[in-house]
Write an enzyme that holds these catalytic residues in place. Structure first.
Site, PDB file in Angstrom:
ATOM      1  N   ASP A 195       0.844  -1.194   0.000  1.00  0.00           N
ATOM      2  CA  ASP A 195       0.000   0.000   0.000  1.00  0.00           C
ATOM      3  C   ASP A 195       0.875   1.239   0.000  1.00  0.00           C
ATOM      4  O   ASP A 195       1.888   1.296   0.698  1.00  0.00           O
ATOM      5  CB  ASP A 195      -0.835   0.029   1.289  1.00  0.00           C
ATOM      6  CG  ASP A 195      -2.331  -0.052   1.019  1.00  0.00           C
ATOM      7  OD1 ASP A 195      -2.744   0.199  -0.132  1.00  0.00           O
ATOM      8  OD2 ASP A 195      -3.066  -0.377   1.959  1.00  0.00           O
TER       9      ASP A 195
ATOM     10  N   GLU B 231     -14.060  -1.656  -1.883  1.00  0.00           N
ATOM     11  CA  GLU B 231     -14.276  -1.834  -0.442  1.00  0.00           C
ATOM     12  C   GLU B 231     -15.622  -1.236  -0.030  1.00  0.00           C
ATOM     13  O   GLU B 231     -15.919  -0.072  -0.323  1.00  0.00           O
ATOM     14  CB  GLU B 231     -13.135  -1.162   0.347  1.00  0.00           C
ATOM     15  CG  GLU B 231     -13.309  -1.300   1.848  1.00  0.00           C
ATOM     16  CD  GLU B 231     -12.051  -0.980   2.653  1.00  0.00           C
ATOM     17  OE1 GLU B 231     -10.976  -0.754   2.052  1.00  0.00           O
ATOM     18  OE2 GLU B 231     -12.148  -0.976   3.894  1.00  0.00           O
TER      19      GLU B 231
END
Ligand code: KIV
Length: 280
Positions: free
Chosen positions: A89, A188
């Protein structure tokens, strides 16, 4: 020669209708366990901030934090059968301000950390950065829906894309990211139907978390699905085991036995363990 999951292999899995299994890892031991289990993608998520570093959200996580954990995960991979794709990330403020800084930071995660790809949160606004990273040969995974780095603007961890205009924007963002060159897209906390629509419209795989069954793959935070995280899990998390109470009980038993003097027993002496083949 060990099989290595690559970005092109993930696209192939989508074409063949084979679902992609992704999980997070932040340390070498977990990474080797996930590899042994046959996971396709290991993500060193900025969720490390909440799961391991004790922060309230992902905002304080730094590039150095991710670099430290991605190096550990890299060291844990490569010992079992199929080697998963290692994605790191990019933390808050490591890519949003200018593309040159984003490229330098992504390059460090690949060159120093051993990541094979990076993940960025955002839509249309990050497309130029995606192109810049691809120019220096860093594959990029996108992330739409609930993007935790935008938590202060979003006002909480809630489902995104329920309103028609939000849903339409997400479809547009997904297409723009695909055109910019992302190799996969995390969705998400998105309504299942919207995730299904996006999945259908893209040639690249979608990886869902709290986004229903129609995505090309799924990802969970490993500590959540192993039942290590404290508190009640999000409704979309399935706990495959309950390690936290088990570990807490084992630690409490250890404390009791040390205090009462029943540990170490004779068989735990160094010369005894060498005899029965245990680690000396
Ligand atoms: O940081 C993270 O772990 C993530 C996944 C939950 C997708 O972004």
């Amino acid at each position: 020669m060990k099989e290595q999951v690559t970005t092109t292999r993930l696209a192939e899995l989508k074409r063949k209708g084979v679902k992609i299994a992704a999980l997070t890892a932040y340390d070498a031991q977990t990474a080797s366990l996930l590899e042994e289990a046959g996971v396709d993608v290991v993500l060193v998520g900025d969720s490390v901030g909440m799961v391991k570093l004790g922060y309230e959200n992902t905002i304080p996580v730094t590039l150095e934090d991710i670099l430290h954990h991605v190096k550990a995960v890299r060291r844990g991979l490569g010992n079992a059968g199929k080697r998963p794709l290692l994605v790191a990330d990019m933390p808050y403020l490591s890519y949003e301000l200018d593309s040159a800084a984003a490229a330098r930071n992504a390059g460090r995660l690949v060159k120093e950390g051993g990541a094979e790809a990076v993940k960025l949160e955002g839509g249309l606004e990050i497309a130029p950065t995606v192109k810049e990273l691809l120019r220096i040969h860093v594959p990029v995974m996108g992330h739409l829906g609930l993007t935790p780095q935008a938590i202060n603007r979003l006002g909480g961890y809630k489902v995104q894309g329920r309103k028609t205009e939000e849903a339409e924007k997400m479809v547009t963002d997904a297409k723009v990211l695909e055109a910019a060159g992302v190799f996969a897209l995390v969705l998400e906390c998105v309504p299942a139907d919207l995730a299904g629509t996006i999945t259908h419209k893209l040639a690249i795989p979608t990886i869902g978390i709290g986004a229903g069954p129609h995505c090309d793959g799924q990802i969970l935070v490993t500590d959540d699905m192993l039942g290590l995280s404290p508190g009640a899990p999000y409704s979309f998390v399935k706990r495959y085991c309950e390690l936290r109470p088990l570990a807490a009980e084992a630690a409490a038993r250890y404390c009791r036995e040390v205090r009462e003097g029943s540990f170490p027993a004779p068989e735990h002496r160094k010369d005894a363990s060498a005899k029965n083949g245990a680690r000396s």
